[in-house]
Design a protein around this motif. Sequence first.
Motif, PDB file in Angstrom:
ATOM      1  N   HIS A   1      65.814 -29.225   7.895  1.00 46.97           N
ATOM      2  CA  HIS A   1      65.510 -28.956   9.309  1.00 46.97           C
ATOM      3  C   HIS A   1      64.596 -30.007   9.933  1.00 46.97           C
ATOM      4  O   HIS A   1      64.269 -29.913  11.119  1.00 46.97           O
ATOM      5  N   LEU A   2      64.164 -30.996   9.142  1.00 48.05           N
ATOM      6  CA  LEU A   2      63.096 -31.885   9.601  1.00 48.05           C
ATOM      7  C   LEU A   2      63.586 -33.231  10.110  1.00 48.05           C
ATOM      8  O   LEU A   2      62.884 -34.231   9.979  1.00 48.05           O
ATOM      9  N   TYR A   3      64.749 -33.273  10.696  1.00 49.33           N
ATOM     10  CA  TYR A   3      65.239 -34.495  11.328  1.00 49.33           C
ATOM     11  C   TYR A   3      64.514 -34.710  12.662  1.00 49.33           C
ATOM     12  O   TYR A   3      63.782 -33.834  13.133  1.00 49.33           O
ATOM     13  N   ASN A   4      64.704 -35.849  13.284  1.00 52.57           N
ATOM     14  CA  ASN A   4      64.081 -36.157  14.568  1.00 52.57           C
ATOM     15  C   ASN A   4      64.548 -35.142  15.624  1.00 52.57           C
ATOM     16  O   ASN A   4      65.746 -35.023  15.886  1.00 52.57           O
TER      17      ASN A   4
ATOM     18  N   TYR B   1      67.902 -22.601  15.221  1.00 51.79           N
ATOM     19  CA  TYR B   1      67.787 -22.400  16.668  1.00 51.79           C
ATOM     20  C   TYR B   1      66.416 -22.796  17.211  1.00 51.79           C
ATOM     21  O   TYR B   1      66.228 -22.901  18.422  1.00 51.79           O
ATOM     22  N   PHE B   2      65.452 -23.009  16.318  1.00 49.48           N
ATOM     23  CA  PHE B   2      64.118 -23.405  16.762  1.00 49.48           C
ATOM     24  C   PHE B   2      63.959 -24.920  16.863  1.00 49.48           C
ATOM     25  O   PHE B   2      62.898 -25.413  17.237  1.00 49.48           O
ATOM     26  N   ALA B   3      65.009 -25.653  16.557  1.00 52.63           N
ATOM     27  CA  ALA B   3      64.959 -27.119  16.644  1.00 52.63           C
ATOM     28  C   ALA B   3      64.724 -27.552  18.081  1.00 52.63           C
ATOM     29  O   ALA B   3      65.363 -27.069  19.017  1.00 52.63           O
TER      30      ALA B   3
ATOM     31  N   HIS C   1      69.131 -20.009   7.266  1.00 52.51           N
ATOM     32  CA  HIS C   1      69.404 -21.296   7.910  1.00 52.51           C
ATOM     33  C   HIS C   1      69.951 -21.118   9.317  1.00 52.51           C
ATOM     34  O   HIS C   1      69.563 -21.834  10.253  1.00 52.51           O
ATOM     35  N   TRP C   2      70.835 -20.162   9.495  1.00 52.63           N
ATOM     36  CA  TRP C   2      71.462 -19.942  10.799  1.00 52.63           C
ATOM     37  C   TRP C   2      70.425 -19.567  11.849  1.00 52.63           C
ATOM     38  O   TRP C   2      70.523 -19.948  13.007  1.00 52.63           O
ATOM     39  N   THR C   3      69.394 -18.824  11.425  1.00 52.01           N
ATOM     40  CA  THR C   3      68.328 -18.436  12.353  1.00 52.01           C
ATOM     41  C   THR C   3      67.383 -19.597  12.628  1.00 52.01           C
ATOM     42  O   THR C   3      67.078 -19.918  13.778  1.00 52.01           O
TER      43      THR C   3
ATOM     44  N   LEU D   1      68.769  -9.077  18.076  1.00 54.21           N
ATOM     45  CA  LEU D   1      69.049 -10.037  19.138  1.00 54.21           C
ATOM     46  C   LEU D   1      69.442 -11.386  18.535  1.00 54.21           C
ATOM     47  O   LEU D   1      68.922 -11.767  17.484  1.00 54.21           O
ATOM     48  N   PRO D   2      70.336 -12.118  19.181  1.00 50.89           N
ATOM     49  CA  PRO D   2      70.699 -13.455  18.689  1.00 50.89           C
ATOM     50  C   PRO D   2      69.477 -14.365  18.680  1.00 50.89           C
ATOM     51  O   PRO D   2      68.604 -14.255  19.550  1.00 50.89           O
ATOM     52  N   PRO D   3      69.397 -15.286  17.722  1.00 53.47           N
ATOM     53  CA  PRO D   3      68.261 -16.207  17.674  1.00 53.47           C
ATOM     54  C   PRO D   3      68.065 -16.979  18.975  1.00 53.47           C
ATOM     55  O   PRO D   3      66.931 -17.247  19.369  1.00 53.47           O
TER      56      PRO D   3
END
Length: 330
Positions: free
Chosen positions: A102-105, A64-66, A59-61, A35-37
């Motif tokens: 991944h840890l930007y605001n 999507y949790f951002a 990284h691509w996966t 399934l797509p992320p």
Amino acid sequence: MAHIKLLIWACCLALSTSFAYGLGVNWGTQAAQTLPPSTIVQMLKDNKIDKVKLFDSDHWTVKYFAGTGIEVMLGIPNNQLAKFADDYDFAKEWVKNNVSTHLYNGGVDIKFVAVGNEPFLKSYNGSFLKSTFPALQNVQKALNSAGLGDKIKATIPQNADVYESGNSGPSQGDFRSDIRDLMQKNCSFFKDNNTPFLVNIYPFLSLHENKHFPIEFAFFDGQTKAVRDNGISYTNMFHANLDTLVVSLKKASCSGVKIIVGEIGWPTDGDLYGNVTLAKRFYSGFFKKMATKKGTPLYPGFIEYYLFSLTDESEKSILPGSFERHWGHF
């Protein structure tokens, strides 16, 4: 089958809105079609699941949790442990490219890095004994160097076979004699770095692997005669198993280390005991137990759990049994 599997989640979500706090899920991708992320993220949000454990750091996966509010545990596969163990600069570069980015605001809420996956499993015949601990050290050192060490911890998902008690009960628990010194080092590292011990516990596998294992002891509905050990009554395998770990940690002078259950589940097909009926029985009891927010006799506090697994994985090895492809809840 899919309709019946969804009933498992219905048992969970019908208990209470707040129940899902502390409930995570493993998302494995060894399937012919995945399934797509974006769909996975929506499934987790719809079902109020607030944690996900990955087996890599694609990284691509991960991106999507951002901004989702879902805690993420990144994974480092066993076949990469030697690189991390031998080269600290490699670990620093990995943290830069797979964590810091991944840890930007409003970014991804990364909580843990899982270094390997059950690397001390007996069936690996010692393949990762020399590389795992140095890899763990280098990953945490790299996280510290990036200023992330207080927020993100490196740990090792362990199979429950790293400790044992024979037939003597949890009170006689200890880490396996062949890796006891190594486990002492691991646990001391966890204690010093305020890192949890991540353990995978599967009552189903105890039943599958031992024809003499009492089936009722695999469930949480109290339909078995209690087993007494050192003044404590046990009515299910999970409590006894986790308390064996508690005793093992105490013997290693690491009683204060937090325990997280990194994998727990029951397959819905592929085995005499791997079927929908028994899976529903297991999850019904487990979810009710989790909703109480009580732990075990020797570890009475709240425990975080990661269910295994979100979806079936059609390309997993069936060497242990056909059930390996049928752990999915959806």
